[in-house]
Design a protein around this motif. Structure first.
Motif, PDB file in Angstrom:
ATOM      1  N   PRO A 147       0.767  -1.363  -0.126  1.00 41.67           N
ATOM      2  CA  PRO A 147       0.027   0.028  -0.218  1.00 41.67           C
ATOM      3  C   PRO A 147       0.846   1.210  -0.234  1.00 41.67           C
ATOM      4  N   GLY A 148       0.626   2.156  -1.000  1.00 40.90           N
ATOM      5  CA  GLY A 148       1.516   3.524  -1.073  1.00 40.90           C
ATOM      6  C   GLY A 148       2.699   3.483  -1.453  1.00 40.90           C
ATOM      7  N   MET A 149       3.281   2.101  -2.032  1.00 34.99           N
ATOM      8  CA  MET A 149       4.368   2.097  -2.693  1.00 34.99           C
ATOM      9  C   MET A 149       4.444   1.608  -4.127  1.00 34.99           C
ATOM     10  N   GLY A 150       5.563   2.272  -4.829  1.00 35.87           N
ATOM     11  CA  GLY A 150       5.615   1.901  -6.250  1.00 35.87           C
ATOM     12  C   GLY A 150       6.976   1.684  -6.777  1.00 35.87           C
ATOM     13  N   GLU A 151       7.079   1.696  -8.016  1.00 37.75           N
ATOM     14  CA  GLU A 151       8.630   1.503  -8.591  1.00 37.75           C
ATOM     15  C   GLU A 151       9.183   2.930  -8.243  1.00 37.75           C
ATOM     16  N   LYS A 152       8.532   3.995  -8.226  1.00 41.04           N
ATOM     17  CA  LYS A 152       9.123   5.200  -7.973  1.00 41.04           C
ATOM     18  C   LYS A 152       9.832   5.055  -6.476  1.00 41.04           C
ATOM     19  N   THR A 153       8.878   4.607  -5.660  1.00 39.67           N
ATOM     20  CA  THR A 153       9.371   4.616  -4.060  1.00 39.67           C
ATOM     21  C   THR A 153      10.657   3.784  -4.020  1.00 39.67           C
ATOM     22  N   GLU A 154      10.607   2.716  -4.695  1.00 40.09           N
ATOM     23  CA  GLU A 154      11.800   1.927  -4.615  1.00 40.09           C
ATOM     24  C   GLU A 154      13.133   2.627  -5.096  1.00 40.09           C
ATOM     25  N   ALA A 155      12.957   3.363  -6.265  1.00 38.76           N
ATOM     26  CA  ALA A 155      13.922   3.986  -6.744  1.00 38.76           C
ATOM     27  C   ALA A 155      14.526   5.030  -5.984  1.00 38.76           C
ATOM     28  N   ASN A 156      13.707   5.742  -5.377  1.00 43.34           N
ATOM     29  CA  ASN A 156      13.963   6.778  -4.242  1.00 43.34           C
ATOM     30  C   ASN A 156      14.601   6.308  -3.137  1.00 43.34           C
ATOM     31  N   LEU A 157      14.146   5.054  -2.707  1.00 48.01           N
ATOM     32  CA  LEU A 157      14.625   4.574  -1.352  1.00 48.01           C
ATOM     33  C   LEU A 157      16.268   4.039  -1.776  1.00 48.01           C
ATOM     34  N   LEU A 158      16.449   3.660  -2.989  1.00 45.78           N
ATOM     35  CA  LEU A 158      17.829   3.145  -3.537  1.00 45.78           C
ATOM     36  C   LEU A 158      18.660   4.333  -3.342  1.00 45.78           C
ATOM     37  N   ARG A 159      18.216   5.423  -3.828  1.00 48.00           N
ATOM     38  CA  ARG A 159      18.949   6.547  -3.956  1.00 48.00           C
ATOM     39  C   ARG A 159      19.348   7.146  -2.522  1.00 48.00           C
ATOM     40  N   ALA A 160      18.315   7.255  -1.633  1.00 52.70           N
ATOM     41  CA  ALA A 160      18.773   7.526  -0.215  1.00 52.70           C
ATOM     42  C   ALA A 160      19.626   6.634   0.440  1.00 52.70           C
ATOM     43  N   LEU A 161      19.532   5.082  -0.027  1.00 56.63           N
ATOM     44  CA  LEU A 161      20.450   4.328   0.864  1.00 56.63           C
ATOM     45  C   LEU A 161      21.845   4.589   0.087  1.00 56.63           C
ATOM     46  N   GLU A 162      21.927   5.127  -1.084  1.00 52.08           N
ATOM     47  CA  GLU A 162      23.256   5.426  -1.720  1.00 52.08           C
ATOM     48  C   GLU A 162      23.807   6.702  -0.934  1.00 52.08           C
ATOM     49  N   THR A 163      23.098   7.618  -0.567  1.00 57.89           N
ATOM     50  CA  THR A 163      23.510   8.944  -0.021  1.00 57.89           C
ATOM     51  C   THR A 163      24.009   8.611   1.326  1.00 57.89           C
ATOM     52  N   LEU A 164      23.282   7.755   1.893  1.00 55.32           N
ATOM     53  CA  LEU A 164      23.478   7.320   3.376  1.00 55.32           C
ATOM     54  C   LEU A 164      24.977   6.783   3.398  1.00 55.32           C
ATOM     55  N   ALA A 165      25.225   5.887   2.481  1.00 56.50           N
ATOM     56  CA  ALA A 165      26.285   5.245   2.429  1.00 56.50           C
ATOM     57  C   ALA A 165      27.785   6.223   2.239  1.00 56.50           C
ATOM     58  N   ALA A 166      27.301   7.069   1.203  1.00 60.25           N
ATOM     59  CA  ALA A 166      28.395   7.954   0.992  1.00 60.25           C
ATOM     60  C   ALA A 166      28.946   8.578   2.056  1.00 60.25           C
ATOM     61  N   ARG A 167      27.516   9.177   2.930  1.00 61.21           N
ATOM     62  CA  ARG A 167      28.085  10.079   3.853  1.00 61.21           C
ATOM     63  C   ARG A 167      28.700   9.313   5.037  1.00 61.21           C
ATOM     64  N   ALA A 168      28.542   8.102   5.440  1.00 64.06           N
ATOM     65  CA  ALA A 168      29.215   7.110   6.412  1.00 64.06           C
ATOM     66  C   ALA A 168      30.596   7.173   5.981  1.00 64.06           C
ATOM     67  N   ALA A 169      30.877   7.194   4.993  1.00 63.76           N
ATOM     68  CA  ALA A 169      32.158   7.078   4.479  1.00 63.76           C
ATOM     69  C   ALA A 169      32.963   8.426   4.518  1.00 63.76           C
ATOM     70  N   GLY A 170      32.122   9.521   4.367  1.00 64.18           N
ATOM     71  CA  GLY A 170      32.687  10.843   3.750  1.00 64.18           C
ATOM     72  C   GLY A 170      33.263  11.587   4.873  1.00 64.18           C
ATOM     73  N   PRO A 171      34.059  12.606   4.487  1.00 67.30           N
ATOM     74  CA  PRO A 171      35.041  13.341   5.570  1.00 67.30           C
ATOM     75  C   PRO A 171      34.139  14.172   6.788  1.00 67.30           C
ATOM     76  N   GLU A 172      32.863  14.163   6.571  1.00 65.72           N
ATOM     77  CA  GLU A 172      32.206  15.009   7.426  1.00 65.72           C
ATOM     78  C   GLU A 172      31.901  13.971   8.934  1.00 65.72           C
ATOM     79  N   GLN A 173      32.119  12.937   8.601  1.00 71.42           N
ATOM     80  CA  GLN A 173      31.738  11.804   9.762  1.00 71.42           C
ATOM     81  C   GLN A 173      32.517  12.236  10.936  1.00 71.42           C
ATOM     82  N   GLY A 174      31.824  12.254  11.901  1.00 75.03           N
ATOM     83  CA  GLY A 174      32.373  12.618  13.282  1.00 75.03           C
ATOM     84  C   GLY A 174      32.749  14.100  13.695  1.00 75.03           C
ATOM     85  N   ARG A 175      32.202  14.685  12.717  1.00 75.46           N
ATOM     86  CA  ARG A 175      32.662  16.182  12.829  1.00 75.46           C
ATOM     87  C   ARG A 175      31.358  16.960  13.498  1.00 75.46           C
ATOM     88  N   ARG A 176      31.520  18.044  14.298  1.00 73.06           N
ATOM     89  CA  ARG A 176      30.351  18.643  14.865  1.00 73.06           C
ATOM     90  C   ARG A 176      30.316  20.225  14.464  1.00 73.06           C
TER      91      ARG A 176
END
Ligand code: DGT
Ligand code: CA
Ligand code: ZN
Length: 595
Positions: A147-176
């Motif tokens: 309910p409420g989920m489609g192909e576009k939702t899946e694509a958006n979630l995959l992109r959000a997961l990619e961003t998350l992974a990039a950030r976890a590896a990124g230089p800003e991690q652990g900075r305040r």
């Protein structure tokens, strides 16, 4: 007397620090959200978690002394759960919730686009228990159809997961954020300066260079009695623990888990130490190479004249730089971006200062998502010494903010004009932060915009569009003669959102050509344009505005953070429009046809 239960007695272990307590409360909040509990209950835990995370002294000690409820928003429940954790190392409620839901679901719930309801749905209907499962389910197309989920939702979630992974590896991690750390550093320095043995004390490192984010606090002290200084400093109530201590150095952590390094040298070498620990490392490497060419060697204790072997301690940084033929380089410029060559020619710019700002062209109010009235904002700005401010609340498409439609905007204009009549000592201007819609149109018609003193335009949607689409929207906005500036041009949110595909060169060229100002937004997690982009924009002929984007009276403080970023971008007063009186660049006749 506390009896040892045979399990771990709390007396055996150090008290939990504030960050740990905040994590516990936040976990309870997250699980309660997943559990579908009332927002009110969840908010209480979230607010307490945020408060504890940045609280300067030990929350655990406050709890044990029975003083926790003196903190704003802390009631019986929060006090009980905190005490339970401090004394037993666990919270029953949290343990029960943990048994009900797999821990990985919290990560799923926090992913942009998910939230509690969808998370329960994918858990129950698609067997998703963590982010890995979610990725696989999206890749395999097993979420569409729910309910409420489609192909576009899946694509958006995959992109959000990619961003998350990039950030976890990124230089800003652990900075305040600088804005979070600087006030604490100022208090620590104030404490040091109050000690009788201390001749001078400052914070150094990235914080002194005004970087938007910092990893730790570096402190330097001039004293002939380092042992006494360190002994006194170690008892500072904002320090949780001393991690290591030598004869002249000390490493500690604050209650929020932030590292603090302290170094002490005799007063005659203070300039050398301050220079060394201000960095950046790249600047120091370049400076040392420059010194070498001139026959000197620079260390944290002195400058050595290589030919004679003479050691020259420097009490001030200016002496260090002058010894090797350079003028004093402001800390904000010490990033090895050409500053040494320019200092050698004696051509460093005279950098902009907070007191140079006469007005603020991006101020919100409770007409949209601000938290204070027009009058409260105006008075706060006047108290800060501003000569004028322009209210730029949101436009109608940002429904979540209560964005203004033409009718409400016209009512606000009347309210601002009336208040301006009544208030002495500050000029109030009418503007709008008009949304640039995903298709490139502006969110309000030109005839309404023409009634305003000032229009700033900005992007709040379609962040994942291609560079061409993004730039097309921005360029179209800048080519509208009613648009005077572009707010937070890159859209970045430090630690939360990457910038969209901004092409700074095109932006700056069109800004220069159309006379559109580019903003340095002072919200501590924006600081957008960034310093390098601002420097590039000015070089290409654009002019900038420095704005607070204040949503409450205290947010005029954002101008301070923005000035730091501006100085890092080598800006002078003449690069920044709102260092001038409004009359010099304001539209002389609001309501008239644009030229
Ligand atoms: P941060 O802490 O990541 O926000 O950035 P900084 O610049 O504060 O770096 P930090 O705290 O590691 O060191 C403070 C300063 O001390 C740094 O800017 C330059 C100096 N420094 C530290 N380690 C070295 C080093 O190995 N070589 C040189 N030349 N300088 C160093
Ligand atoms: Ca540092
Ligand atoms: Zn705004």
């Amino acid at each position: 007397m506390v009896h040892d239960t045979g399990e771990h007695s709390h007396l055996d272990r150090p008290l939990p620090n504030n960050a740990e307590l905040a994590d516990v409360l936040q976990a309870i909040a997250d699980y309660l959200a997943l559990d579908g509990q009332s927002t009110y209950r969840i908010l209480a835990y979230e607010k307490a978690a945020a408060l504890f995370r940045e609280y300067p002294v030990s929350v655990a000690e406050l709890a044990l002394r029975g003083e926790l409820r003196t903190l704003p928003g802390v009631g019986e429940t929060i006090e009980a759960k905190t005490l339970e954790y401090v004394t037993t190392s666990s919270v029953g409620l949290l343990e029960r919730l943990r048994q009900r839901y797999p821990e990985g679901l919290l990560g799923v719930m926090r992913l942009p686009g998910m939230g509690p309801r969808k998370t329960r749905l994918v858990w129950e209907k698609a067997g998703v228990a963590d982010l890995r499962d979610l990725e696989r389910a999206a890749q395999e197309g097993r979420l569409r159809g729910l309910p409420g989920m489609g192909e576009k939702t899946e694509a958006n979630l995959l992109r959000a997961l990619e961003t998350l992974a990039a950030r976890a590896a990124g230089p800003e991690q652990g900075r305040r954020l600088r804005a979070v750390v600087e006030p604490q550093a100022v208090r620590l320095v104030t404490g040091l300066r109050a000690l009788p043995q201390v001749v001078a004390a400052d914070y150094a490192g990235s914080l002194r260079r005004c970087r938007a984010t910092v990893r730790d606090i570096d402190l330097v002290v001039a004293s002939i009695d380092p042992a006494a200084v360190m002994a006194a400093f170690a008892t500072h109530p904002e320090l949780a623990r001393v991690e290591a201590q030598g004869d002249t150095k000390l490493a500690a952590t604050t209650h929020s888990g932030l590292g603090v390094d302290l170094r002490v040298v005799p007063p005659p070498s203070y300039g050398n130490l301050l220079q060394h620990f201000t960095g950046s490392a790249d600047h120091n490497v370049a400076l040392r190479a420059h010194a070498q060419r001139r026959g000197y060697k620079i260390s944290e204790y002195h400058v050595e004249h290589l030919e004679s072997g003479r050691l020259i301690p420097c009490a001030t940084e200016t002496e260090v730089y002058e010894l090797v033929g350079l003028s004093f380089i402001p800390p904000e410029l010490r990033e090895n971006q050409g500053e040494i060559e320019v200092a050698e020619r004696g051509e460093l710019p005279s950098l902009i200062e907070l007191s140079d700002l006469r007005g603020d062209l991006h101020v919100h109010s409770d007409w949209t998502d601000g938290r204070a009235s027009l009058e409260e904002m105006a008075l706060a700005a006047r108290d800060r010494g501003l000569e004028y401010i322009c209210f730029c609340d949101h436009s109608q498409s940002l429904a979540m903010t209560g964005g203004l439609n033409p009718e409400r905007l016209r009512a606000q204009i009347e309210a601002i004009r009336a208040l301006d009549e009544r208030l002495e000592g500050i000029r109030l201007l009418c503007g709008i932060e008009v949304d640039i819609l995903a298709d490139g149109r502006l969110d309000l018609p030109d005839d309404v915009l023409a009634e305003l003193d000032f229009v700033t335009a900005s992007i709040h949607s379609g962040f994942s569009q291609s560079p061409a689409q993004i730039m097309d929207r921005l360029v179209r906005a800048m080519r509208n003669p009613l648009v005077r500036s572009i707010a937070h041009p890159s859209g970045r949110l430090l630690g939360r959102r990457e910038p969209y595909a901004l092409d700074v060169e095109t932006l700056a060229k069109v800004a220069a050509e159309t006379g559109t100002f580019l903003e340095i937004n002072g919200s501590p997690d924006r600081l957008d344009l960034t310093a390098p982009a601002a420097r590039q924009a000015v070089a290409l002929g654009a002019r900038l505005v420095i704005a607070s984007d204040a949503h409450s009276p205290k947010d005029f403080e954002n101008l301070h953070w923005a000035i730091g970023e501006a100085r890092r971008g080598w800006l002078t007063t003449s690069d920044v429009t709102n260092t001038r009186p409004w009359e010099e660049y304001g539209r002389s006749n609001p309501g008239s046809e644009p030229a």
